[in-house]
Write an enzyme that holds these catalytic residues in place. Structure first.
Site, mmCIF file in Angstrom:
data_model
loop_
_atom_site.group_PDB
_atom_site.id
_atom_site.type_symbol
_atom_site.label_atom_id
_atom_site.label_comp_id
_atom_site.label_asym_id
_atom_site.label_seq_id
_atom_site.Cartn_x
_atom_site.Cartn_y
_atom_site.Cartn_z
ATOM 1 N N LYS A 16 0.756 -1.186 -0.081
ATOM 2 C CA LYS A 16 0.008 0.106 -0.098
ATOM 3 C C LYS A 16 0.973 1.027 -0.129
ATOM 4 C CE LYS A 16 -3.512 -2.430 2.628
ATOM 5 N NZ LYS A 16 -4.682 -2.527 1.674
ATOM 6 N N LYS A 67 14.550 -7.222 4.848
ATOM 7 C CA LYS A 67 14.692 -6.290 5.775
ATOM 8 C C LYS A 67 15.927 -6.505 6.845
ATOM 9 C CE LYS A 67 9.868 -4.634 6.993
ATOM 10 N NZ LYS A 67 8.982 -4.414 8.082
ATOM 11 N N ASP A 104 9.557 1.233 11.492
ATOM 12 C CA ASP A 104 8.494 0.516 12.227
ATOM 13 C C ASP A 104 8.250 0.811 13.676
ATOM 14 O OD1 ASP A 104 7.590 -0.686 9.890
ATOM 15 O OD2 ASP A 104 9.207 -2.403 10.052
ATOM 16 N N GLY A 132 9.026 -10.536 11.996
ATOM 17 C CA GLY A 132 9.711 -9.519 11.883
ATOM 18 C C GLY A 132 9.073 -8.465 12.438
ATOM 19 N N GLY A 253 -4.243 -1.557 12.765
ATOM 20 C CA GLY A 253 -3.175 -1.423 11.806
ATOM 21 C C GLY A 253 -2.672 -0.339 10.775
#
Length: 288
Positions: A16, A67, A104, A132, A253
């Site tokens: 997204k 990542k 994050d 993760g 979220g």
């Protein structure tokens, strides 16, 4: 030469990020682009070498499975990203150097900031999942002074993750349990909630469209708990619906998704993301 950033991963079609950053670029009146780029594990090093030489490329967001793999390919990695062991944002310097960041963790905490600005006798978080995303969440919550109960299919993995990212300090002891622990009802008598902050976080993909449901009995939620589910599809998960029906405050979220993107946007384009409407228009786009 139009400046651009992008998101990389394999797969990548589901991301997204182009919707989010494209919306902000338009609202901010910035001449720039944000793209998707499918990058395989085998092609990761070549991708970064090519982009390093492109002055129009301002950086990229990094999704699974890259990542951790990008870490040795970067010139600089922020202390937080080093500690978490994962980079989700790479920024190109004007000299071609590549710096890795993890947005994050602060993105996860963003909707909790009003609560974290208050004083509490104790902060406790029950975190479900050891993947993760959980790594960034555990590090963020530990830094915010939470006692953690981390639940995973493999309690030994949960214990190792806690020992790595949230070592006990100041007399606070974290706990690792099996995910199955929360599936059955409990008659545990929670202590006086006054002055306490309780958080329940689903940091797993359980409950996401196409994934198995999350088995969590609401009797494990202390009175007044804030329930946070990082799943974005659907934004309103069964866990959040059940918590709302029980009168508990919830966080979906999209908060974390938008929060981490806003920090990346500022790194890419040198200006804050335009969020004057409280992300209402963007959330409508993301849930259309």
């Amino acid at each position: 030469m139009i400046p651009y950033a992008e998101v990389i991963g394999e797969p990548i079609a589901q991301s997204k990020s182009p919707v989010i950053h494209g919306h902000w670029l338009e609202r901010a009146g910035i001449e720039g682009e944000y793209r998707r780029c499918l990058v395989s594990a085998e092609g990761l090093a070549d991708y970064l070498a090519e982009r390093r030489a492109d002055p129009a490329w301002h950086g990229c967001n990094v999704t699974m499975p890259h990542k951790q793999a990008v870490l040795p390919l970067l010139d600089h990695v922020s202390p937080l990203a080093t500690r978490i062991g994962a980079v989700n944002t790479i920024v190109r310097g004007i000299d071609g150097t590549l710096a890795g960041h993890n947005t994050d963790a602060p993105g996860f905490l963003e909707p909790l900031r009003p609560l974290l600005a208050q004083s509490h006798l104790l902060r406790m978080a029950r975190v479900l999942g050891t993947g993760g995303a959980a790594r960034a969440i555990v590090a963020a919550l530990a830094d915010a002074g939470f006692v953690l109960v981390l639940a995973g299919r493999d309690p030994a993995k949960a214990r190792a993750l806690l020992d790595e990212l949230a070592p006990a300090s100041g007399g606070l002891e974290h706990h690792a349990v099996s995910l199955a622990h929360f599936a059955d009802p409990t008659d545990f008598a929670f202590d006086d909630r006054q002055g306490l902050l309780d958080l329940v976080v689903n940091a797993s993909p359980l409950g996401m469209a196409g994934q198995p449901p999350l088995a969590f009995d609401l009797s494990h939620m202390p009175p007044g708990s804030v329930v946070y589910d990082i799943v974005t599809h659907p934004a309103r998960t069964p866990l959040l619906d059940a918590a709302s029906a029980a009168g508990l405050p919830t966080v979906d979220g999209l908060n974390m998704l938008i929060g981490q993107a806003a920090k990346a946007f500022a790194l890419f384009f040198g200006t804050p993301a335009p969020r004057e409407d409280g992300d209402a228009e963007l959330r409508a786009l993301l849930t259309a």
